[in-house]
Design an enzyme around this catalytic site. Structure first.
Site, PDB file in Angstrom:
ATOM      1  N   SER A 293      44.881  44.168  34.195  1.00 28.36           N
ATOM      2  CA  SER A 293      43.129  43.945  34.023  1.00 28.36           C
ATOM      3  C   SER A 293      42.218  43.716  32.884  1.00 28.36           C
ATOM      4  O   SER A 293      43.478  43.158  31.322  1.00 28.36           O
ATOM      5  CB  SER A 293      42.492  44.935  33.977  1.00 28.36           C
TER       6      SER A 293
ATOM      7  N   HIS B 291      36.974  46.520  31.994  1.00 30.96           N
ATOM      8  CA  HIS B 291      36.888  48.019  31.698  1.00 30.96           C
ATOM      9  C   HIS B 291      37.062  48.777  31.575  1.00 30.96           C
ATOM     10  O   HIS B 291      37.514  48.550  29.853  1.00 30.96           O
ATOM     11  CB  HIS B 291      37.391  48.298  33.273  1.00 30.96           C
TER      12      HIS B 291
ATOM     13  N   ASP C  60      49.579  34.207  45.383  1.00 33.33           N
ATOM     14  CA  ASP C  60      51.421  33.571  45.264  1.00 33.33           C
ATOM     15  C   ASP C  60      52.214  34.055  45.408  1.00 33.33           C
ATOM     16  O   ASP C  60      52.455  35.878  45.316  1.00 33.33           O
ATOM     17  CB  ASP C  60      51.186  33.523  43.734  1.00 33.33           C
TER      18      ASP C  60
END
Length: 433
Positions: free
Chosen positions: A381, A239, A366
């Site tokens: 990210s 991003h 998880d």
């Protein structure tokens, strides 16, 4: 006469039943083939399986780059070498479907997962706010008077290119003492314009001021997504990096990436996405440059190799139309500099025809990662997403109200932004449709 009529009636009914059965099978086959995309894109060495209906035959217009394996219940297309082709499907001699098939050259990238430090240098100096200068005639902001806005980038003053904040102060003082306005060159919304700004002197000081808060660089952490082994081009973050004050994308002049070490985790919770806390490596050694900051991440070229010690060999990628809902894994760091693999679920995926963010919704499953981070945290990210041994995308955003879930971007858009053309001169927006 009645017997003859009965025979004809039985024959008509039998014929209708036969036709109905044939139409039923035909309609079932048609429905199954309507779902096949009008265009299939494969990498060299891959195959595409099509469930086969009764009396269906397949052929290609050119057998040079695609071969067909026909079994009782399945048609398998093998992508032998790059090129384009046309697949024709027939049912009992009737054409059912025509599919364009494009075979791309075999392509692989090395997945990342490493924690990286990011240092961005802006195109000039970034205006992040206004402030008032106290003068004998009241409080005023010279910058605001001159029409300078938050988010503007000052690229030149009096014809001199501005690179750092240190370049500004001497010019402001000289102009103030000479009672002459500064000639500013400003970059705003991809356009250049000029304005004059008269510095004002603070009443209690001897220094002249612009009435602006400015900044010339930004720093942060993120995660490496991929490295193309031949060119050393990389993509990370997934991003855009925005300025924390203006909330606008930073226009990058250049930048660098360094190694970073995760020191602790602020665990995410409902309404609070959490954060990785990290520090740049002690040697501050630059491992790559940054030449682009876009909606799909940061991009540049590495000048040294970086291993993740878990998946250091190049792997294939998956195009957006091939990504499936279901189990997958991410590679990321939550302690020190150790890259680990964690289980996630791809909840939904959009087979995008054109570059767009938020192509997938993912959920962390998880227990180890949930216990450590609460889900997706800031700094994660760019973490690469692996499904069935292929790189499919990268983590981009977390849902604030549900830190276990978030968005991801398809890998083909990040590759395109990195200047990597996987389509070998073809149209980059050609997808399954």
């Amino acid at each position: 006469m009645k017997g003859l009529k009965a025979v004809w009636i039985r024959r008509i009914i039998g014929g209708l039943l036969l036709v109905s059965l044939l139409l039923l099978g035909f309609n079932h086959s048609i429905k199954s083939y309507v779902t096949i995309p009008n265009k299939i894109v494969l990498f060299e060495g891959e195959n595409y399986k099509i469930p086969k209906g009764l009396s269906v035959t397949a052929s290609v217009s050119d057998g040079n780059n695609i071969s067909i394996h026909d079994s009782r219940n399945l048609l398998t297309l093998d992508a032998d070498k790059p090129g384009t082709n046309e697949l024709l499907l027939d049912f009992a001699g009737f054409p059912v479907k025509k599919v364009d098939v494009q075979v791309l050259k075999d392509f692989k990238v090395i997945p990342g997962g490493q924690s990286i430090g990011v240092k961005l240098n802006t195109l000039g100096v970034l205006v992040v706010g206004h402030h008032l200068v106290t003068t004998s005639s009241g409080k005023k902001s010279p910058g605001e008077i001159a029409g300078v806005r938050v988010g503007d980038i000052i690229t030149e003053i009096n014809g001199k290119h501005i690179k750092r904040m240190e370049d500004v102060a001497p010019l402001v003082q000289q102009a103030g003492e000479a009672h002459k306005p500064l000639r500013l060159e400003i970059f705003r919304s991809h356009k250049q314009f000029k304005t004059n700004l008269m510095p004002l002197k603070e009443q209690s000081e001897d220094h002249y001021k612009l009435g602006l808060y400015i900044r010339d660089s930004a720093a942060g952490i993120g995660t490496m997504t991929f490295v193309e082994p031949k060119s050393k081009k990389y993509g990370a973050l997934g991003h855009v990096i925005s300025d924390m004050d203006t909330k606008r994308p930073i226009v990058v002049k250049d930048g660098q990436i360094v190694r970073s070490t995760v020191t602790s985790i602020e665990k995410g919770s409902h309404g609070d996405p959490g954060e990785k806390l990290a520090r740049f490596s002690s040697d501050h050694k630059i491992i790559g440059d940054i030449n682009k900051n876009s909606s799909f991440g940061i991009f540049g070229r590495l000048n040294t190799g970086i291993d993740n010690h878990i998946m250091d060999k190049a792997i294939p990628i998956t195009l957006s139309h091939e990504v499936k809902e279901g189990p997958a894994q991410i590679l990321t760091v939550v302690d020190g500099d150790k890259v680990e693999k964690y289980g996630i679920e791809i909840v939904s995926t959009i087979p995008q025809k054109f570059p767009a963010t938020k192509g997938m919704v993912i959920k962390v499953t998880d227990p180890r990662l949930l216990d450590k981070t609460g889900g997706i945290v800031q700094g994660m990210s760019g973490s690469p997403i692996i499904q069935k041994g292929k790189l499919v995308g990268a983590v981009t955003h977390v849902f604030v109200n549900d830190p276990t879930s978030g968005y991801a971007v398809h890998i083909e858009w990040m590759l395109s932004e990195a200047g990597i053309n996987i389509y070998e001169g073809g149209q980059a927006n050609s997808r399954a449709s």
